[in-house]
Motif scaffolding. Sequence first.
Motif, PDB file in Angstrom:
ATOM      1  N   LEU A 148       0.794  -1.228   0.000  1.00 53.10           N
ATOM      2  CA  LEU A 148       0.000   0.000   0.000  1.00 53.10           C
ATOM      3  C   LEU A 148       0.827   1.278   0.000  1.00 53.10           C
ATOM      4  CD1 LEU A 148      -2.768  -1.031   2.564  1.00 53.10           C
ATOM      5  CD2 LEU A 148      -2.956  -0.915   0.064  1.00 53.10           C
ATOM      6  N   HIS A 149       2.149   1.163   0.107  1.00 51.88           N
ATOM      7  CA  HIS A 149       2.999   2.344   0.210  1.00 51.88           C
ATOM      8  C   HIS A 149       3.990   2.422  -0.950  1.00 51.88           C
ATOM      9  CE1 HIS A 149       1.277   2.198   4.201  1.00 51.88           C
ATOM     10  NE2 HIS A 149       1.593   3.479   4.305  1.00 51.88           N
ATOM     11  N   ILE A 150       4.305   3.644  -1.322  1.00 55.84           N
ATOM     12  CA  ILE A 150       5.240   3.908  -2.404  1.00 55.84           C
ATOM     13  C   ILE A 150       6.631   3.429  -1.972  1.00 55.84           C
ATOM     14  CG2 ILE A 150       6.317   5.788  -3.720  1.00 55.84           C
ATOM     15  CD1 ILE A 150       3.519   7.244  -3.371  1.00 55.84           C
ATOM     16  N   LYS A 151       7.340   2.813  -2.886  1.00 51.55           N
ATOM     17  CA  LYS A 151       8.629   2.184  -2.555  1.00 51.55           C
ATOM     18  C   LYS A 151       9.714   3.198  -2.209  1.00 51.55           C
ATOM     19  CE  LYS A 151       6.706  -1.743  -3.555  1.00 51.55           C
ATOM     20  NZ  LYS A 151       5.546  -1.948  -2.738  1.00 51.55           N
ATOM     21  N   THR A 152       9.640   4.404  -2.771  1.00 46.83           N
ATOM     22  CA  THR A 152      10.596   5.442  -2.413  1.00 46.83           C
ATOM     23  C   THR A 152      10.023   6.272  -1.267  1.00 46.83           C
ATOM     24  OG1 THR A 152       9.657   6.980  -4.018  1.00 46.83           O
ATOM     25  CG2 THR A 152      11.489   5.604  -4.768  1.00 46.83           C
ATOM     26  N   CYS A 153      10.817   7.140  -0.718  1.00 45.89           N
ATOM     27  CA  CYS A 153      10.355   8.084   0.315  1.00 45.89           C
ATOM     28  C   CYS A 153       9.849   7.389   1.577  1.00 45.89           C
ATOM     29  CB  CYS A 153       9.304   9.029  -0.241  1.00 45.89           C
ATOM     30  SG  CYS A 153       9.865  10.013  -1.641  1.00 45.89           S
TER      31      CYS A 153
ATOM     32  N   THR B  68       8.380   7.961   8.430  1.00 46.06           N
ATOM     33  CA  THR B  68       7.403   8.574   7.547  1.00 46.06           C
ATOM     34  C   THR B  68       7.439   7.850   6.204  1.00 46.06           C
ATOM     35  OG1 THR B  68       6.602  10.684   6.649  1.00 46.06           O
ATOM     36  CG2 THR B  68       8.987  10.381   6.726  1.00 46.06           C
ATOM     37  N   ALA B  69       6.316   7.855   5.522  1.00 44.61           N
ATOM     38  CA  ALA B  69       6.222   7.181   4.225  1.00 44.61           C
ATOM     39  C   ALA B  69       5.081   7.803   3.422  1.00 44.61           C
ATOM     40  CB  ALA B  69       5.981   5.686   4.425  1.00 44.61           C
TER      41      ALA B  69
ATOM     42  N   ALA C 111       0.698  12.285  -3.426  1.00 40.38           N
ATOM     43  CA  ALA C 111       0.813  11.203  -2.447  1.00 40.38           C
ATOM     44  C   ALA C 111       0.319  11.660  -1.083  1.00 40.38           C
ATOM     45  CB  ALA C 111       2.263  10.738  -2.344  1.00 40.38           C
ATOM     46  N   GLU C 112      -0.081  10.679  -0.286  1.00 42.30           N
ATOM     47  CA  GLU C 112      -0.530  10.955   1.087  1.00 42.30           C
ATOM     48  C   GLU C 112       0.566  10.553   2.071  1.00 42.30           C
ATOM     49  OE1 GLU C 112      -4.202  10.210   4.180  1.00 42.30           O
ATOM     50  OE2 GLU C 112      -4.397   9.527   2.113  1.00 42.30           O
TER      51      GLU C 112
ATOM     52  N   GLU D  80      10.062  15.566  -3.561  1.00 47.57           N
ATOM     53  CA  GLU D  80      10.260  16.427  -4.727  1.00 47.57           C
ATOM     54  C   GLU D  80      11.330  15.839  -5.653  1.00 47.57           C
ATOM     55  OE1 GLU D  80       8.746  20.738  -3.116  1.00 47.57           O
ATOM     56  OE2 GLU D  80      10.845  20.204  -2.731  1.00 47.57           O
ATOM     57  N   LYS D  81      12.391  15.271  -5.090  1.00 43.84           N
ATOM     58  CA  LYS D  81      13.407  14.607  -5.917  1.00 43.84           C
ATOM     59  C   LYS D  81      12.792  13.443  -6.697  1.00 43.84           C
ATOM     60  CE  LYS D  81      17.245  15.525  -2.790  1.00 43.84           C
ATOM     61  NZ  LYS D  81      18.179  14.872  -1.840  1.00 43.84           N
ATOM     62  N   ALA D  82      11.790  12.793  -6.111  1.00 42.98           N
ATOM     63  CA  ALA D  82      11.135  11.649  -6.748  1.00 42.98           C
ATOM     64  C   ALA D  82      10.002  12.066  -7.682  1.00 42.98           C
ATOM     65  CB  ALA D  82      10.611  10.692  -5.671  1.00 42.98           C
TER      66      ALA D  82
END
Length: 178
Positions: free
Chosen positions: A59-64, A78-79, A93-94, A121-123
């Motif tokens: 359920l979560h983005i692999k980066t950040c 944080t994610a 993203a949330e 922002e980098k992503a």
Amino acid sequence: MLLKKIAQYMSTTSGFTIKTAPFTKQDWIAVSQIYKEGIATGIATFETQIPTWNDWNALHIKTCRIKAVNDNTIIGWTALSPTSKRNTYKGVAEISIYISTKHRNLGIGKILLEKLINESEKAGFWSLQASIFSDNKASIALHKSLGFREIGYREKIGKLNNIWYDNTILERRSEIII
């Protein structure tokens, strides 16, 4: 080159050093315990049980995915999770952010959220959203201190322990990705 890939960030707050770094499956036990502490507050999430790593990971983005570490102990994380599967919203993203009970109100949330904003922002993320229990004044204040603006609320959006709760909705639009 390797140091750039690790991309760790160090900050000193409240008399101790905080290091931030990406977290992985190997960190899940510590991360999930902090999540459990957030669940226990009753104003951090509608979840009532810690998900498995596989469920959470899906359920979560692999980066950040960022952890805060002090003395080799994870004290916050944080994610990001996607707000939609549609391609047009790929830069939205949330946020999820949790700090261990013993380390709240020490500035760790601000360190983590600042790092998350920079990494997002980098992503390529141009908009971050937060849906926060309206009773969670500390989290709302943290987000507002870093440029999030309140865009509304959802009245009685969900029940927890048979009590209805409102969510305050905040967003932060990148000034870099235009």
